[in-house]
Design a protein around this motif. Sequence first.
Motif, PDB file in Angstrom:
ATOM      1  N   TRP A 195      74.202 100.424   7.753  1.00  0.00           N
ATOM      2  CA  TRP A 195      73.419  99.406   8.435  1.00  0.00           C
ATOM      3  C   TRP A 195      73.391  99.655   9.945  1.00  0.00           C
ATOM      4  O   TRP A 195      72.361  99.553  10.594  1.00  0.00           O
ATOM      5  N   LEU A 243      70.245 100.441  12.318  1.00  0.00           N
ATOM      6  CA  LEU A 243      69.932  99.632  13.494  1.00  0.00           C
ATOM      7  C   LEU A 243      69.722 100.530  14.716  1.00  0.00           C
ATOM      8  O   LEU A 243      68.773 100.346  15.478  1.00  0.00           O
ATOM      9  N   HIS A 275      66.475 102.167  14.485  1.00  0.00           N
ATOM     10  CA  HIS A 275      65.446 101.173  14.784  1.00  0.00           C
ATOM     11  C   HIS A 275      65.269 101.035  16.301  1.00  0.00           C
ATOM     12  O   HIS A 275      64.168 100.805  16.790  1.00  0.00           O
ATOM     13  N   TRP A 282      66.445  92.062   6.535  1.00  0.00           N
ATOM     14  CA  TRP A 282      66.184  93.423   7.023  1.00  0.00           C
ATOM     15  C   TRP A 282      67.177  94.396   6.422  1.00  0.00           C
ATOM     16  O   TRP A 282      68.376  94.121   6.307  1.00  0.00           O
ATOM     17  N   GLN A 283      66.685  95.541   6.021  1.00  0.00           N
ATOM     18  CA  GLN A 283      67.516  96.616   5.484  1.00  0.00           C
ATOM     19  C   GLN A 283      67.165  97.902   6.219  1.00  0.00           C
ATOM     20  O   GLN A 283      65.991  98.165   6.470  1.00  0.00           O
ATOM     21  N   PRO A 284      68.146  98.688   6.554  1.00  0.00           N
ATOM     22  CA  PRO A 284      67.844  99.950   7.238  1.00  0.00           C
ATOM     23  C   PRO A 284      67.168 100.932   6.293  1.00  0.00           C
ATOM     24  O   PRO A 284      67.443 100.943   5.094  1.00  0.00           O
ATOM     25  N   ALA A 338      67.640  89.511  16.439  1.00  0.00           N
ATOM     26  CA  ALA A 338      66.192  89.299  16.350  1.00  0.00           C
ATOM     27  C   ALA A 338      65.611  89.750  15.005  1.00  0.00           C
ATOM     28  O   ALA A 338      64.489  89.383  14.661  1.00  0.00           O
ATOM     29  N   LEU A 339      66.368  90.534  14.250  1.00  0.00           N
ATOM     30  CA  LEU A 339      65.858  91.035  12.965  1.00  0.00           C
ATOM     31  C   LEU A 339      65.859  89.932  11.911  1.00  0.00           C
ATOM     32  O   LEU A 339      66.706  89.039  11.938  1.00  0.00           O
ATOM     33  N   PRO A 340      64.926  90.001  10.962  1.00  0.00           N
ATOM     34  CA  PRO A 340      64.933  89.010   9.876  1.00  0.00           C
ATOM     35  C   PRO A 340      66.200  89.154   9.028  1.00  0.00           C
ATOM     36  O   PRO A 340      66.815  90.222   8.962  1.00  0.00           O
ATOM     37  N   ASN A 341      66.606  88.073   8.386  1.00  0.00           N
ATOM     38  CA  ASN A 341      67.832  88.074   7.581  1.00  0.00           C
ATOM     39  C   ASN A 341      67.801  89.081   6.435  1.00  0.00           C
ATOM     40  O   ASN A 341      68.847  89.570   6.021  1.00  0.00           O
ATOM     41  N   ALA A 390      69.189  93.100  19.360  1.00  0.00           N
ATOM     42  CA  ALA A 390      68.214  93.528  18.353  1.00  0.00           C
ATOM     43  C   ALA A 390      68.606  93.025  16.969  1.00  0.00           C
ATOM     44  O   ALA A 390      67.754  92.579  16.197  1.00  0.00           O
ATOM     45  N   ALA A 391      69.894  93.066  16.650  1.00  0.00           N
ATOM     46  CA  ALA A 391      70.353  92.600  15.343  1.00  0.00           C
ATOM     47  C   ALA A 391      70.085  91.109  15.164  1.00  0.00           C
ATOM     48  O   ALA A 391      69.710  90.662  14.076  1.00  0.00           O
TER      49      ALA A 391
END
Length: 132
Positions: A8, A12, A15, A51-53, A46-49, A43-44
Amino acid sequence: PRFTLLHWLVGLLRHLETEVALIAGQARPEELVPLLFKSAQQAALALPNDWQPSIQALGEARLLELRQLSWDASQAHLRSYKAREIQESHAKKVWQSLDRATGLLQDSMLTAQAMAAAGGATLNASASSSSP
């Protein structure tokens, strides 16, 4: 999956690759890690719950390249750290030397003042005894 958190975190960082490269190019070495951490943290958040790398498997050549890059960066950091330690040690020695010199100068000034005062007293005593 194995190394889920690491997977993960790498996702990130990929990303944020452009932002990380910009920070790395502008930051001083001692500021780099805190700035990267803060950027990744923001950034983490702000990501949707959900989110997957998305990380694709890397070829052997790319892995070797990345290992070498990591090694080179590690060695550069170590050289920078050692150089900074040497500079700090030198600065500490210079300050200690200046402190000693200041103390010696102060002692010399006090001695000179005491001698001048004693010389003045001797002159006054001589002048008084030789006066009729």
